[in-house]
Motif scaffolding. Structure first.
Motif, PDB file in Angstrom:
ATOM      1  N   LEU A  64      -0.670   2.543  42.127  1.00 51.46           N
ATOM      2  CA  LEU A  64      -0.887   2.577  40.685  1.00 51.46           C
ATOM      3  C   LEU A  64       0.341   2.022  39.955  1.00 51.46           C
ATOM      4  O   LEU A  64       0.216   1.306  38.970  1.00 51.46           O
ATOM      5  CB  LEU A  64      -1.176   4.010  40.211  1.00 51.46           C
ATOM      6  CG  LEU A  64      -2.427   4.681  40.790  1.00 51.46           C
ATOM      7  CD1 LEU A  64      -2.576   6.089  40.225  1.00 51.46           C
ATOM      8  CD2 LEU A  64      -3.681   3.879  40.506  1.00 51.46           C
ATOM      9  N   LEU A  67       0.419  -1.754  39.839  1.00 54.15           N
ATOM     10  CA  LEU A  67      -0.550  -2.280  38.867  1.00 54.15           C
ATOM     11  C   LEU A  67      -0.074  -2.030  37.442  1.00 54.15           C
ATOM     12  O   LEU A  67      -0.138  -2.890  36.576  1.00 54.15           O
ATOM     13  CB  LEU A  67      -1.920  -1.638  39.085  1.00 54.15           C
ATOM     14  CG  LEU A  67      -2.647  -2.076  40.364  1.00 54.15           C
ATOM     15  CD1 LEU A  67      -3.839  -1.182  40.627  1.00 54.15           C
ATOM     16  CD2 LEU A  67      -3.076  -3.537  40.287  1.00 54.15           C
ATOM     17  N   GLU A  68       0.442  -0.806  37.250  1.00 49.14           N
ATOM     18  CA  GLU A  68       0.919  -0.395  35.934  1.00 49.14           C
ATOM     19  C   GLU A  68       2.053  -1.308  35.450  1.00 49.14           C
ATOM     20  O   GLU A  68       2.140  -1.635  34.271  1.00 49.14           O
ATOM     21  CB  GLU A  68       1.418   1.039  36.112  1.00 49.14           C
ATOM     22  CG  GLU A  68       2.001   1.708  34.939  1.00 49.14           C
ATOM     23  CD  GLU A  68       2.740   2.964  35.409  1.00 49.14           C
ATOM     24  OE1 GLU A  68       2.236   3.669  36.310  1.00 49.14           O
ATOM     25  OE2 GLU A  68       3.822   3.225  34.884  1.00 49.14           O
ATOM     26  N   LEU A 104      -9.118   4.071  39.976  1.00 49.35           N
ATOM     27  CA  LEU A 104      -9.067   2.934  39.042  1.00 49.35           C
ATOM     28  C   LEU A 104     -10.414   2.780  38.342  1.00 49.35           C
ATOM     29  O   LEU A 104     -10.479   2.528  37.136  1.00 49.35           O
ATOM     30  CB  LEU A 104      -8.701   1.651  39.790  1.00 49.35           C
ATOM     31  CG  LEU A 104      -7.267   1.579  40.314  1.00 49.35           C
ATOM     32  CD1 LEU A 104      -7.075   0.370  41.213  1.00 49.35           C
ATOM     33  CD2 LEU A 104      -6.271   1.530  39.155  1.00 49.35           C
ATOM     34  N   PHE A 109     -10.842   0.312  35.275  1.00 51.68           N
ATOM     35  CA  PHE A 109      -9.994  -0.805  35.700  1.00 51.68           C
ATOM     36  C   PHE A 109     -10.615  -1.413  36.957  1.00 51.68           C
ATOM     37  O   PHE A 109     -11.045  -0.683  37.859  1.00 51.68           O
ATOM     38  CB  PHE A 109      -8.581  -0.282  35.991  1.00 51.68           C
ATOM     39  CG  PHE A 109      -7.570  -1.358  36.268  1.00 51.68           C
ATOM     40  CD1 PHE A 109      -6.892  -1.968  35.220  1.00 51.68           C
ATOM     41  CD2 PHE A 109      -7.304  -1.771  37.565  1.00 51.68           C
ATOM     42  CE1 PHE A 109      -5.963  -2.974  35.477  1.00 51.68           C
ATOM     43  CE2 PHE A 109      -6.380  -2.770  37.812  1.00 51.68           C
ATOM     44  CZ  PHE A 109      -5.704  -3.372  36.764  1.00 51.68           C
ATOM     45  N   THR A 144      -3.837  -9.808  35.100  1.00 52.27           N
ATOM     46  CA  THR A 144      -4.095  -8.393  34.823  1.00 52.27           C
ATOM     47  C   THR A 144      -4.115  -8.126  33.309  1.00 52.27           C
ATOM     48  O   THR A 144      -3.282  -8.680  32.576  1.00 52.27           O
ATOM     49  CB  THR A 144      -3.035  -7.500  35.503  1.00 52.27           C
ATOM     50  OG1 THR A 144      -3.227  -6.163  35.065  1.00 52.27           O
ATOM     51  CG2 THR A 144      -1.617  -7.926  35.165  1.00 52.27           C
ATOM     52  N   LEU A 146      -3.051  -5.684  31.999  1.00 56.02           N
ATOM     53  CA  LEU A 146      -1.938  -4.784  31.679  1.00 56.02           C
ATOM     54  C   LEU A 146      -0.641  -5.522  31.363  1.00 56.02           C
ATOM     55  O   LEU A 146       0.361  -4.898  31.048  1.00 56.02           O
ATOM     56  CB  LEU A 146      -1.684  -3.814  32.832  1.00 56.02           C
ATOM     57  CG  LEU A 146      -2.886  -3.027  33.340  1.00 56.02           C
ATOM     58  CD1 LEU A 146      -2.449  -2.024  34.382  1.00 56.02           C
ATOM     59  CD2 LEU A 146      -3.595  -2.311  32.204  1.00 56.02           C
TER      60      LEU A 146
ATOM     61  N   GLN B  48      -2.513   6.823  36.341  1.00 58.97           N
ATOM     62  CA  GLN B  48      -3.853   6.489  35.817  1.00 58.97           C
ATOM     63  C   GLN B  48      -3.836   6.395  34.289  1.00 58.97           C
ATOM     64  O   GLN B  48      -4.397   5.477  33.707  1.00 58.97           O
ATOM     65  CB  GLN B  48      -4.850   7.578  36.210  1.00 58.97           C
ATOM     66  CG  GLN B  48      -5.481   7.401  37.575  1.00 58.97           C
ATOM     67  CD  GLN B  48      -6.554   8.447  37.767  1.00 58.97           C
ATOM     68  OE1 GLN B  48      -6.251   9.636  37.839  1.00 58.97           O
ATOM     69  NE2 GLN B  48      -7.800   8.036  37.858  1.00 58.97           N
ATOM     70  N   ILE B  51      -2.033   3.278  33.049  1.00 55.48           N
ATOM     71  CA  ILE B  51      -2.872   2.080  33.212  1.00 55.48           C
ATOM     72  C   ILE B  51      -3.956   2.081  32.137  1.00 55.48           C
ATOM     73  O   ILE B  51      -4.207   1.071  31.474  1.00 55.48           O
ATOM     74  CB  ILE B  51      -3.485   2.042  34.640  1.00 55.48           C
ATOM     75  CG1 ILE B  51      -2.387   1.764  35.663  1.00 55.48           C
ATOM     76  CG2 ILE B  51      -4.587   0.978  34.737  1.00 55.48           C
ATOM     77  CD1 ILE B  51      -2.828   1.807  37.104  1.00 55.48           C
ATOM     78  N   TRP B  52      -4.576   3.220  31.949  1.00 58.53           N
ATOM     79  CA  TRP B  52      -5.650   3.325  30.945  1.00 58.53           C
ATOM     80  C   TRP B  52      -5.105   2.998  29.550  1.00 58.53           C
ATOM     81  O   TRP B  52      -5.712   2.238  28.793  1.00 58.53           O
ATOM     82  CB  TRP B  52      -6.248   4.741  30.982  1.00 58.53           C
ATOM     83  CG  TRP B  52      -7.293   4.959  29.949  1.00 58.53           C
ATOM     84  CD1 TRP B  52      -8.603   4.583  30.024  1.00 58.53           C
ATOM     85  CD2 TRP B  52      -7.133   5.576  28.668  1.00 58.53           C
ATOM     86  NE1 TRP B  52      -9.269   4.932  28.887  1.00 58.53           N
ATOM     87  CE2 TRP B  52      -8.389   5.541  28.027  1.00 58.53           C
ATOM     88  CE3 TRP B  52      -6.056   6.153  27.996  1.00 58.53           C
ATOM     89  CZ2 TRP B  52      -8.594   6.076  26.754  1.00 58.53           C
ATOM     90  CZ3 TRP B  52      -6.259   6.676  26.732  1.00 58.53           C
ATOM     91  CH2 TRP B  52      -7.511   6.630  26.123  1.00 58.53           C
ATOM     92  N   LYS B  54      -2.440   1.221  28.689  1.00 56.85           N
ATOM     93  CA  LYS B  54      -2.108  -0.201  28.527  1.00 56.85           C
ATOM     94  C   LYS B  54      -3.369  -1.025  28.370  1.00 56.85           C
ATOM     95  O   LYS B  54      -3.434  -1.949  27.558  1.00 56.85           O
ATOM     96  CB  LYS B  54      -1.327  -0.700  29.752  1.00 56.85           C
ATOM     97  CG  LYS B  54       0.120  -0.284  29.746  1.00 56.85           C
ATOM     98  CD  LYS B  54       0.887  -0.996  30.862  1.00 56.85           C
ATOM     99  CE  LYS B  54       2.346  -0.600  30.853  1.00 56.85           C
ATOM    100  NZ  LYS B  54       3.103  -1.256  31.905  1.00 56.85           N
ATOM    101  N   LYS B  55      -4.384  -0.688  29.170  1.00 54.46           N
ATOM    102  CA  LYS B  55      -5.643  -1.430  29.131  1.00 54.46           C
ATOM    103  C   LYS B  55      -6.305  -1.302  27.756  1.00 54.46           C
ATOM    104  O   LYS B  55      -6.871  -2.255  27.236  1.00 54.46           O
ATOM    105  CB  LYS B  55      -6.569  -0.868  30.222  1.00 54.46           C
ATOM    106  CG  LYS B  55      -7.850  -1.637  30.428  1.00 54.46           C
ATOM    107  CD  LYS B  55      -8.613  -1.077  31.591  1.00 54.46           C
ATOM    108  CE  LYS B  55      -9.234   0.278  31.300  1.00 54.46           C
ATOM    109  NZ  LYS B  55     -10.322   0.277  30.319  1.00 54.46           N
TER     110      LYS B  55
END
Lengths: 152, 223
Positions: A64, A67-68, A104, A109, A144, A146, B48, B51-52, B54-55
């Motif tokens: 994670l 990806l973050e 995800l 995601f 991505t 992000l 999580q 990520i959420w 930022k998305k």
């Protein structure tokens, strides 16, 4: 999320080079990457290899985190099933990657940005192939979502 | 140990919706061992949420911290600095921990990240089985160390009932008949005569229906 991805795809710069973080087992993928180098095999250069003592050492939080922090794709490469140096580390990695994909998906995601591969230390050609395979997949998905506002 | 399961993500996101500075607070005891609310799970949930965020284009500040026990004031008090920096605390402790944190930081929004499910032990790695209801009147001495209150769907004291088939309970083929297990266990212990003794209706006043129960160790109470 789909809309986000679609937007990102339409904004793909001409030469989008996916940044891929590869968590590689010391006993197979890492050695295979080394061999690929000795054999002068070429594969996409934007893969960042991180060596692990065993693919089973990978933590979901590592996946994670990559990806973050803006990786376009993340992969875990472990030994062939049944050939783990630590008996079952690669099966543990497989379960963790499967669960990380679920985590995800529940936040919307695209879990295709994460994948697990298996190979042996002798499979330098396969290593190059895997990197190419992952790079092609990510190219189709686009950068991505992000990385907005993140400097290269 | 106390076992819990992380709440569904939709519910977590709904609780955290109004906030930007979020502290994910793990607990280092039971929920760490049952792999649902320890340091590792706090890191995963924080990942999580980042990520959420930022998305979705949100400017979230997700912090994570784990203390040894959220059910003891001394430990909860030590994390005051972390709590003060946050708008909301999502506690990954059992309901006991969440309540103590909420009591000690009354002004702060404190929400549960887990559903506390039961007290039990792992039967195989990754699977926990409920073993104790905390009924306050233990009968394990007569049942070979198997709790019929918890593990028999009817909490029978004089089992088995007619729903016991091939060692399984009629509620599910995956559920062992507790009284079959008790029978096998007593047989091994050469205590099968217990099966013939009649257990009178028990006193359920200890089981918690009269409000919260209290345990006082008088020798430890400081006046």
């Amino acid at each position: 999320m789909e809309a986000d991805e679609a937007t990102s795809t339409s904004e793909v710069p001409e030469e989008f080079r996916p940044r891929i973080v590869a968590y590689c087992c010391n006993y197979c993928a890492y050695a295979a990457a080394d061999l690929a180098g000795s054999m002068r095999l070429s594969y996409p250069p934007d893969v960042k290899v991180i060596r692990l003592p065993c693919s089973g050492k990978v933590e979901i939080s590592y996946l994670l985190k990559a990806l973050e922090e803006g990786a376009d794709g993340v992969m875990v490469a472990g030994c062939m099933e049944g050939d783990c140096h630590f008996m079952e580390g690669n099966f543990r990695a497989k379960r963790k990657v499967r669960h990380a994909k679920r985590l995800l998906e529940e936040i919307g995601f695209d879990s295709q940005r994460l994948e697990m591969f298996n190979l042996s230390s002798a499979m330098a050609g396969r290593f190059a192939e895997i990197i190419l395979e992952m790079t092609e997949r990510i190219k189709k998905l686009g950068p991505t979502p992000l990385r907005k506002g993140v400097k290269d | 140990m106390i076992v819990g399961d992380r709440k569904p993500m939709d519910e977590i996101l709904e609780m955290l919706e109004p906030y930007e500075n979020i502290l994910i607070l793990g607990c280092g005891t039971c929920v760490t061992v049952c792999l649902s609310g320890g340091e590792r799970e706090a890191a995963i949930l924080a990942g999580q949420l980042r990520i959420w965020g930022k998305k979705e284009g949100k400017n979230l500040n997700i912090m994570e911290h784990t203390i040894q026990r959220q059910c003891e004031k001394e430990w909860v008090d030590e994390m005051r600095g972390h709590v003060e920096k946050a708008d909301v605390v999502l506690s990954l402790a059992c309901g006991v921990g969440v309540q103590l944190v909420a009591e000690m930081y009354e002004e702060k929004a404190i929400y549960p990240g887990l559903n506390t499910t039961f007290m039990g032990y792992p039967v195989v790695h990754g699977t926990w089985l409920e073993n104790c209801r905390g009924c306050g009147n233990c009968v394990l001495a007569h049942t070979g160390g198997v709790c019929p209150i918890t593990r028999c769907a009817k909490s029978l004291l004089n089992g088995p009932c007619g729903g016991s088939q091939d060692g399984k309970c009629e509620i599910s083929k995956d559920t062992e008949c507790a009284w079959q297990v008790i029978y096998e266990r007593l047989k091994k212990k050469d205590q099968l005569d217990w099966m013939n003794s009649y257990q009178p209706p028990r006193d359920w006043s200890t089981a918690g229906d009269g409000g919260p129960r209290k345990s006082v160790k008088i020798e430890e109470v400081i006046d």
